[in-house]
Design an enzyme around this catalytic site. Structure first.
Site, short mmCIF file in Angstrom:
data_model
loop_
_atom_site.label_atom_id
_atom_site.label_comp_id
_atom_site.label_asym_id
_atom_site.label_seq_id
_atom_site.Cartn_x
_atom_site.Cartn_y
_atom_site.Cartn_z
N SER A 124 5.62 15.92 5.68
CA SER A 124 6.86 14.49 6.01
C SER A 124 8.00 14.53 5.39
CB SER A 124 6.34 13.34 6.03
OG SER A 124 6.31 12.58 6.81
N TYR A 148 0.24 7.09 2.58
CA TYR A 148 -0.25 8.39 4.05
C TYR A 148 0.61 9.42 3.15
CZ TYR A 148 2.67 11.12 7.66
OH TYR A 148 2.74 12.01 8.51
N LYS A 152 0.49 13.36 2.19
CA LYS A 152 1.21 15.11 2.70
C LYS A 152 1.44 15.40 0.96
CE LYS A 152 0.98 14.06 6.60
NZ LYS A 152 0.58 15.17 7.51
P1 NAD Z 1 -1.29 12.78 16.46
O1 NAD Z 1 -2.00 11.08 15.81
O2 NAD Z 1 -0.50 12.72 18.27
O3 NAD Z 1 -2.26 14.03 16.00
C1 NAD Z 1 -2.86 14.50 15.38
C2 NAD Z 1 -4.45 14.64 15.64
O4 NAD Z 1 -4.80 15.02 14.36
C3 NAD Z 1 -5.03 13.77 16.61
O5 NAD Z 1 -5.08 14.41 17.56
C4 NAD Z 1 -6.42 13.23 15.92
O6 NAD Z 1 -7.70 13.17 17.18
C5 NAD Z 1 -6.53 14.61 15.60
N1 NAD Z 1 -6.91 14.09 13.88
C6 NAD Z 1 -7.16 13.49 12.86
N2 NAD Z 1 -7.31 13.55 11.97
C7 NAD Z 1 -8.92 14.79 12.23
C8 NAD Z 1 -10.16 14.63 11.66
N3 NAD Z 1 -11.01 14.33 10.23
N4 NAD Z 1 -10.60 15.80 12.46
C9 NAD Z 1 -9.77 16.00 13.52
N5 NAD Z 1 -8.63 15.97 13.94
C10 NAD Z 1 -7.56 14.89 13.52
O7 NAD Z 1 -0.23 12.71 15.54
P2 NAD Z 1 1.40 14.10 15.67
O8 NAD Z 1 3.21 12.96 15.61
O9 NAD Z 1 0.73 14.59 16.72
O10 NAD Z 1 1.22 14.26 14.00
C11 NAD Z 1 0.68 15.11 14.21
C12 NAD Z 1 1.02 15.52 12.61
O11 NAD Z 1 2.33 15.84 12.31
C13 NAD Z 1 0.13 14.70 11.30
O12 NAD Z 1 0.22 15.80 10.34
C14 NAD Z 1 1.69 13.61 10.84
O13 NAD Z 1 0.92 12.73 10.13
C15 NAD Z 1 2.91 14.45 10.77
N6 NAD Z 1 4.04 14.24 11.25
C16 NAD Z 1 4.27 13.55 12.26
C17 NAD Z 1 5.38 13.20 12.00
C18 NAD Z 1 5.70 12.21 13.52
O14 NAD Z 1 6.31 11.07 13.46
N7 NAD Z 1 4.75 12.06 14.77
C19 NAD Z 1 6.94 12.82 10.91
C20 NAD Z 1 6.36 14.00 10.05
C21 NAD Z 1 5.16 14.15 10.26
N1 UFG Z 2 12.79 0.52 14.19
C1 UFG Z 2 13.43 -0.93 14.41
N2 UFG Z 2 12.59 -1.21 14.92
C2 UFG Z 2 11.33 -0.81 15.81
C3 UFG Z 2 10.72 0.72 15.33
C4 UFG Z 2 11.55 0.92 14.03
O1 UFG Z 2 14.49 -1.23 13.71
O2 UFG Z 2 10.48 -1.40 16.77
C5 UFG Z 2 14.17 1.15 12.59
C6 UFG Z 2 12.88 1.27 11.42
O3 UFG Z 2 13.60 0.41 10.59
C7 UFG Z 2 13.92 2.54 11.03
C8 UFG Z 2 14.13 3.44 12.47
O4 UFG Z 2 13.80 2.44 13.62
O5 UFG Z 2 14.80 2.40 10.36
C9 UFG Z 2 12.95 4.62 12.79
O6 UFG Z 2 11.39 4.17 12.74
P1 UFG Z 2 10.44 5.21 13.05
O7 UFG Z 2 9.46 3.94 12.26
O8 UFG Z 2 10.89 5.61 14.08
O9 UFG Z 2 11.02 5.86 11.87
P2 UFG Z 2 10.73 5.84 10.04
O10 UFG Z 2 11.80 6.79 9.88
O11 UFG Z 2 10.42 5.07 9.92
O12 UFG Z 2 9.16 6.91 10.24
C10 UFG Z 2 8.49 7.83 11.01
C11 UFG Z 2 7.81 8.01 10.23
C12 UFG Z 2 6.58 8.64 9.46
C13 UFG Z 2 7.45 9.88 8.84
C14 UFG Z 2 9.11 9.35 9.00
C15 UFG Z 2 9.77 11.02 9.08
O13 UFG Z 2 6.49 6.78 10.98
O14 UFG Z 2 5.41 8.77 8.74
O15 UFG Z 2 9.79 8.99 9.94
O16 UFG Z 2 9.30 12.09 9.96
F1 UFG Z 2 7.81 10.04 7.16
#
Ligand code: NAD
Ligand code: UFG
Length: 338
Positions: A124, A148, A152
């Site tokens: 991330s 979190y 990572k």
């Molecule tokens: P998500 O929660 O939709 O998907 C994660 C999946 O992993 C879920 O289906 C959950 O049931 C499963 N899971 C969690 N723990 C588990 C375990 N111990 N065993 C088996 N399954 C398990 O999340 P996502 O948005 O699809 O994110 C996928 C990956 O990308 C995550 O590792 C997350 O940290 C990373 N990531 C997401 C974002 C974002 O903003 N969505 C940004 C950066 C990184």
């Molecule tokens: N925001 C609002 N109102 C809301 C939600 C968010 O104003 O209800 C703002 C936040 O303050 C931020 C921007 O929208 O300025 C984006 O917020 P997000 O929560 O959508 O995303 P972040 O950048 O805070 O974080 C996300 C994931 C992290 C990841 C990061 C980069 O939650 O896990 O993107 O990938 F690390």
């Protein structure tokens, strides 16, 4: 190839599983369904006409994982499974370290035992912490500022050490920026449990009438409109980045890290207005105080992924909002309605 997708019924995993199937790969999904529904996999099957093999298994259950590897001749793993809520990770850090770090170790041990040496890991942008200048470049020092993000970083370190100890490993660390949007069919998308933490899922729930108004966290940042800027990436572009990374590491052992982002910053208000264009009317919002721990602005330097993988984003912020809205409009309660 036969690809094991951990977390494959989740948001990014389901879109990647779909692209893998469309590209002719076989897909085996391992997910404990702690944050997703099997319905996403049913819909991936409906969209592609191909059935992924689904195993409801927790990564921490090494014996069950070993059985999955014994049953399938896996060539590579794409590892999405993990807990991902930044705020929650400060409240229950042990659960995050156990699930994300111990879960990854369990997976890597099962891979090692089965002789599988190719892994694409979901890292991330949060690993860059708050000490770097923007745009973020892969070679910068990392230093996450929440549990979190530290999970990572720890898994990145473990994979790095593994690649150093045994040069047959093929490892890609993908640092995602802010994924939004959905498959253009509107059949699969993001389905957050409870109140969404992230901006676009929250706006989408305002648009569908599940929330009263968007609270904009901070209007006094030193940015062009005073609201925070992020690098939003369409989930289909992000999914395509995984296929490109898999192709690359498949014939080049080593440890590689790539930012997956667009390279462009978009403010909270710009995102809200893009969503309003998709919906066709204004949406209620209120500017309120800053959210603790938020940075004013960050985006990717995405040039390494372009140079190495030939990958770059293709979809605009408007397309992200249109696709996200189609999914939310057609599935106001996510996968719950079946
Ligand atoms: P998500 O929660 O939709 O998907 C994660 C999946 O992993 C879920 O289906 C959950 O049931 C499963 N899971 C969690 N723990 C588990 C375990 N111990 N065993 C088996 N399954 C398990 O999340 P996502 O948005 O699809 O994110 C996928 C990956 O990308 C995550 O590792 C997350 O940290 C990373 N990531 C997401 C974002 C974002 O903003 N969505 C940004 C950066 C990184
Ligand atoms: N925001 C609002 N109102 C809301 C939600 C968010 O104003 O209800 C703002 C936040 O303050 C931020 C921007 O929208 O300025 C984006 O917020 P997000 O929560 O959508 O995303 P972040 O950048 O805070 O974080 C996300 C994931 C992290 C990841 C990061 C980069 O939650 O896990 O993107 O990938 F690390």
């Amino acid at each position: 190839m036969k690809v094991l997708v951990t977390g494959g019924s989740g948001y990014i995993g389901s879109h990647t599983a779909l692209l893998l199937l469309e590209a002719g790969h076989e897909v085996v999904v391992v997910d404990n369904l702690s944050n997703s529904s099997k319905e996403s996999i049913n819909r991936v099957a409906e969209l592609t006409g191909k059935e992924p093999s689904f195993h409801q298994v927790d990564l921490l259950d090494e014996a069950a994982l070993a059985q999955v590897f014994a049953e399938h001749n896996i060539d590579a793993v794409i590892h999405f499974a993990g807990l991902k809520a930044v705020g929650e990770s400060s409240i229950i850090p042990l659960a995050y370290y156990h699930n994300n770090v111990a879960g990854s170790i369990s997976l890597l041990r099962a891979m090692e035992a089965a002789g599988v040496r190719t892994i694409i890991f979901s890292s991330s942008a949060t690993v860059y912490g708050d000490g770097n200048s923007i745009p973020y470049v892969e070679k910068m020092e990392i230093g996450a500022t929440n549990p979190y993000g530290r999970t990572k970083e720890m898994v990145e370190d473990i994979l790095n050490d593994l690649g150093t100890a045994d040069s047959s490993w093929r490892i890609a660390l993908l640092r995602y920026f802010n994924p939004v949007g959905a498959h253009p069919s509107g059949r699969i998308g993001e389905d957050p449990l409870g109140i969404p933490n992230n901006l676009v899922p929250f706006i989408a729930q305002v648009a569908v009438g599940r929330r009263e108004k968007l609270m904009v966290f901070g209007g006094d940042y030193e940015t062009p409109d005073g609201t925070a800027q992020r690098d939003y990436i369409h989930v289909m572009d992000l999914a395509a980045g995984h296929l490109a990374a898999l192709d690359y590491v498949n014939d080049k052992a080593g440890v590689y890290r790539w930012n997956l982002g667009s390279g462009v910053g978009t403010s909270v208000l710009e995102m809200l207005h893009a969503f309003e264009r998709a919906v066709g009317h204004d949406l209620p919002y209120e500017i309120t105080g800053r959210r603790a721990g938020d940075l004013p602005a960050f985006w990717a330097d995405a040039s390494s992924a372009l140079a190495d993988l030939g990958w770059s984003t293709t979809k605009t912020v408007d397309q992200m909002c249109e696709d996200h809205w189609r999914w939310q409009h057609n599935n106001p309660n996510g996968y719950q309605e079946g």
